[in-house]
Design a protein around this motif. Structure first.
Motif, PDB file in Angstrom:
ATOM      1  N   TYR A 182      -9.985  42.078  -4.437  1.00 58.58           N
ATOM      2  CA  TYR A 182      -8.677  42.290  -3.827  1.00 58.58           C
ATOM      3  C   TYR A 182      -8.702  43.347  -2.723  1.00 58.58           C
ATOM      4  CZ  TYR A 182      -5.161  39.449  -6.195  1.00 58.58           C
ATOM      5  OH  TYR A 182      -4.358  38.407  -6.606  1.00 58.58           O
ATOM      6  N   LEU A 183      -9.880  43.839  -2.341  1.00 58.57           N
ATOM      7  CA  LEU A 183      -9.958  44.923  -1.367  1.00 58.57           C
ATOM      8  C   LEU A 183      -9.308  44.554  -0.039  1.00 58.57           C
ATOM      9  CD1 LEU A 183     -10.918  47.709  -0.522  1.00 58.57           C
ATOM     10  CD2 LEU A 183     -13.126  46.684   0.100  1.00 58.57           C
ATOM     11  N   HIS A 184      -9.620  43.367   0.489  1.00 51.47           N
ATOM     12  CA  HIS A 184      -9.054  42.959   1.780  1.00 51.47           C
ATOM     13  C   HIS A 184      -7.539  42.769   1.675  1.00 51.47           C
ATOM     14  CE1 HIS A 184     -13.266  41.232   2.950  1.00 51.47           C
ATOM     15  NE2 HIS A 184     -13.192  42.540   3.113  1.00 51.47           N
ATOM     16  N   VAL A 185      -7.083  42.283   0.535  1.00 48.49           N
ATOM     17  CA  VAL A 185      -5.643  42.123   0.323  1.00 48.49           C
ATOM     18  C   VAL A 185      -4.959  43.487   0.325  1.00 48.49           C
ATOM     19  CG1 VAL A 185      -3.872  41.197  -1.225  1.00 48.49           C
ATOM     20  CG2 VAL A 185      -6.095  40.055  -1.036  1.00 48.49           C
ATOM     21  N   GLN A 186      -5.565  44.429  -0.357  1.00 44.82           N
ATOM     22  CA  GLN A 186      -4.999  45.774  -0.449  1.00 44.82           C
ATOM     23  C   GLN A 186      -4.944  46.455   0.910  1.00 44.82           C
ATOM     24  OE1 GLN A 186      -7.994  46.752  -3.318  1.00 44.82           O
ATOM     25  NE2 GLN A 186      -6.527  46.918  -5.005  1.00 44.82           N
ATOM     26  N   LEU A 187      -6.020  46.323   1.685  1.00 38.18           N
ATOM     27  CA  LEU A 187      -6.052  46.935   3.018  1.00 38.18           C
ATOM     28  C   LEU A 187      -5.018  46.303   3.936  1.00 38.18           C
ATOM     29  CD1 LEU A 187      -9.910  47.289   3.601  1.00 38.18           C
ATOM     30  CD2 LEU A 187      -8.264  49.143   3.257  1.00 38.18           C
ATOM     31  N   PHE A 188      -4.911  44.980   3.899  1.00 44.62           N
ATOM     32  CA  PHE A 188      -3.942  44.287   4.761  1.00 44.62           C
ATOM     33  C   PHE A 188      -2.519  44.715   4.416  1.00 44.62           C
ATOM     34  CE2 PHE A 188      -1.130  40.705   5.769  1.00 44.62           C
ATOM     35  CZ  PHE A 188      -1.444  40.502   7.107  1.00 44.62           C
ATOM     36  N   THR A 189      -2.210  44.794   3.129  1.00 42.99           N
ATOM     37  CA  THR A 189      -0.878  45.215   2.698  1.00 42.99           C
ATOM     38  C   THR A 189      -0.577  46.635   3.153  1.00 42.99           C
ATOM     39  OG1 THR A 189      -1.096  43.809   0.741  1.00 42.99           O
ATOM     40  CG2 THR A 189       0.642  45.466   0.707  1.00 42.99           C
ATOM     41  N   ALA A 190      -1.558  47.528   3.005  1.00 37.75           N
ATOM     42  CA  ALA A 190      -1.368  48.922   3.417  1.00 37.75           C
ATOM     43  C   ALA A 190      -1.127  49.025   4.917  1.00 37.75           C
ATOM     44  CB  ALA A 190      -2.594  49.746   3.019  1.00 37.75           C
ATOM     45  N   PHE A 191      -1.911  48.301   5.709  1.00 38.98           N
ATOM     46  CA  PHE A 191      -1.757  48.360   7.166  1.00 38.98           C
ATOM     47  C   PHE A 191      -0.418  47.780   7.610  1.00 38.98           C
ATOM     48  CE2 PHE A 191      -6.618  48.322   7.530  1.00 38.98           C
ATOM     49  CZ  PHE A 191      -6.654  49.704   7.624  1.00 38.98           C
ATOM     50  N   CYS A 192       0.094  46.776   6.894  1.00 38.11           N
ATOM     51  CA  CYS A 192       1.414  46.219   7.224  1.00 38.11           C
ATOM     52  C   CYS A 192       2.496  47.277   7.063  1.00 38.11           C
ATOM     53  CB  CYS A 192       1.717  45.011   6.338  1.00 38.11           C
ATOM     54  SG  CYS A 192       0.856  43.503   6.814  1.00 38.11           S
ATOM     55  N   TYR A 193       2.466  47.992   5.947  1.00 34.34           N
ATOM     56  CA  TYR A 193       3.481  49.022   5.712  1.00 34.34           C
ATOM     57  C   TYR A 193       3.341  50.187   6.689  1.00 34.34           C
ATOM     58  CZ  TYR A 193       5.651  47.169   1.464  1.00 34.34           C
ATOM     59  OH  TYR A 193       6.386  46.416   0.582  1.00 34.34           O
ATOM     60  N   ILE A 194       2.122  50.595   6.974  1.00 31.46           N
ATOM     61  CA  ILE A 194       1.920  51.697   7.919  1.00 31.46           C
ATOM     62  C   ILE A 194       2.346  51.275   9.325  1.00 31.46           C
ATOM     63  CG2 ILE A 194       0.175  53.155   9.013  1.00 31.46           C
ATOM     64  CD1 ILE A 194      -1.333  53.126   6.345  1.00 31.46           C
ATOM     65  N   GLY A 195       2.039  50.028   9.711  1.00 32.85           N
ATOM     66  CA  GLY A 195       2.497  49.525  11.006  1.00 32.85           C
ATOM     67  C   GLY A 195       4.011  49.457  11.077  1.00 32.85           C
ATOM     68  N   ALA A 196       4.647  49.040   9.973  1.00 32.23           N
ATOM     69  CA  ALA A 196       6.111  49.006   9.934  1.00 32.23           C
ATOM     70  C   ALA A 196       6.684  50.403  10.130  1.00 32.23           C
ATOM     71  CB  ALA A 196       6.581  48.416   8.606  1.00 32.23           C
TER      72      ALA A 196
END
Length: 473
Positions: free
Chosen positions: A391-405
């Motif tokens: 799930y590492l790539h899923v976790q990173l993508f989710t984190a970057f979405c929130y930080i970008g928001a």
């Protein structure tokens, strides 16, 4: 002070009136009944969506319909995207004299019920797509869009708090459905689980449709489904970027958390418990977000909560959530802030476009969110790998979405600070302007037309000041 949205010419005269706008009607009152009705509605629409993680984990491991993992993920995303895609229809029906808010919500309850009943007889994936995806999504869209703009109409000072209480219904509904769905699938089977849910949702949403009453006529709400002129406003575009990135992270987090827990070794019941606690945290966190928004500032709380969720996903989810106890802690922390956009979307929209344009602005917002909502979990499942750390790539993508928001949301905050500095208002007038951008716009327009009013400096680079200044906005 009273400043009317549709009469900017008279602003200078009215500025001498010490009466605030909220004196025109008694804040709260029947509004709290409306909040309860929207709470019930959210519990039996978005609450079910929050529990889809239980269905998804069951589909992925049982292969009930013989479909691929992406096919199952598409069902959940489709239900959200159809709900958002229905926004022009719902907005039009609400504005139609023969229909209105209540009947639109009741129609949504009917489509939801049809979707659940259809799902109980599904034997192939396309059956599930039409029932749990399209029919339920359409019903949820009619209920949600018709009700989303109503709570802000009944409150001014406590607008964020009231809206957050209504939005918290999805968290408490998700809590109940996450636990009940897993138990019903184990005891009475998937088909009867859908039928029980259908009965409960129809009864609850019918009652909610009766309780909800709007003030569209009193405030002169504009129900234009496609008001494209709003896209000419830079602040509206920043608002859209914040919402798009937020929903990408939110959908992946909500739909994936139960399957993630089973991936790290938890049982199905333990994973369902984590998902339920995640929804409980949403139910408790959203009123707290709303209450603090009214005192600290709506944009401040929305953006700080978004950043906090991104950091939780970046560090805690990746490095800490490995056992039942740590997964529960992550679920409680992340759940309290993950759905911050649902708790603050209407109040922030009121600040960006004004109270009267909320229905039109939200209609466009839901359309913009269709594609990210459709493919968010598809992206999440495609990034998922087998084995430890899958799930590492899923976790990173989710984190970057929130930080970008957070980045786009903080830019929106900088614009708000800059705009407030363009007008010369006393403390009371400034507080009123913060609550409703439409009021602030009328002041700016009136000042620009008045040659006697001293022109404030409008240096565009001064907008950068809002990136670091500490201010309640």
């Amino acid at each position: 002070m009273t400043i009317r949205n549709h009469d900017p010419v008279n602003t200078n005269v009215e500025a001498q009136d010490p009466q605030p706008q909220e004196a025109e009607f008694k804040e709260g009152g029947y509004g709290w009944v409306v909040i309860f009705g929207v709470f019930i509605l959210n519990a039996h629409t978005w609450g079910f969506i929050s529990s889809f993680a239980v269905f998804l984990a069951y589909y992925l491991r049982s292969g009930t319909f013989g479909a691929s993992q992406l096919g199952y993920a598409f069902v959940g995303g489709l239900s959200i995207s159809i709900a958002l895609l229905a926004s022009p229809l719902a907005t039009t029906l609400v504005g139609w004299k023969r229909c209105g808010t209540r009947l639109t919500i009741f129609l949504g309850a009917i489509f939801e019920t049809i979707g659940f009943i259809g799902s109980s007889f599904a034997s192939e994936l396309w059956h599930l797509i039409l029932s749990q995806g399209v029919s339920f999504g359409l019903g949820m869209g009619l209920c949600f869009v018709a009700s989303a703009a109503v709570p802000p109409q009944w409150f001014v000072k406590r607008r964020s708090f009231a809206n957050a209480i209504a939005a918290s219904g999805s968290g408490f509904g998700g809590l109940c459905y996450s636990l009940a769905t897993n138990a019903m699938i184990d005891n009475i089977g998937l088909s009867w689980a859908f039928r029980v849910i259908a009965i409960v949702c129809f009864v609850a949403n019918t009652i909610a449709s009766y309780l909800i009453r709007d003030r569209n006529h009193a405030i002169g709400s504009v129900h234009i489904a496609f008001d494209w002129k709003l896209f000419k406003r830079p602040e509206f575009l920043l608002f859209q970027a914040w919402m798009v990135l937020s929903i990408l992270g939110y959908v992946i987090l909500v739909f994936s958390i139960v399957d993630y827990c089973q991936t790290v070794g938890l049982t199905a019941s333990q994973a369902s418990l984590v998902g339920a606690l995640f929804n409980l945290a949403q139910g408790l966190g959203r009123p707290a977000i709303g209450l603090s928004s009214d005192s600290v500032g709506r944009l401040n709380i929305a953006n700080l909560s978004t950043l906090f969720c991104g950091l939780l996903c970046m560090f805690f989810w990746i490095f800490g959530a490995k056992t039942l106890a740590s997964c529960i802690v992550f679920a409680l922390l992340a759940g309290s802030v993950a759905g911050v956009m649902w708790a603050t979307v209407a109040p922030i929209c009121a600040e960006v476009v004004g109270l009267a344009l909320i229905p039109s602005a939200l209609s466009l917002t839901w359309l913009v969110l269709v594609l990210p909502a459709t493919f968010a979990e598809v992206i999440g499942v495609s990034l998922r790998r087998s084995g430890p750390g899958g799930y590492l790539h899923v976790q990173l993508f989710t984190a970057f979405c929130y930080i970008g928001a957070f980045i786009f949301g903080w830019a929106l905050r900088a614009w708000k600070v800059w705009e407030l500095e363009q007008v010369q208002l006393d403390k009371e007038q400034r507080e009123l302007a913060i609550r409703d951008e439409g009021l602030l716009s009328s002041v700016i327009e009136s000042q620009s037309q008045n040659a006697d009013w001293p022109a404030p400096p409008r240096r565009r680079l001064s907008i950068l000041k809002g990136l670091w200044v500490i201010e309640r906005v």
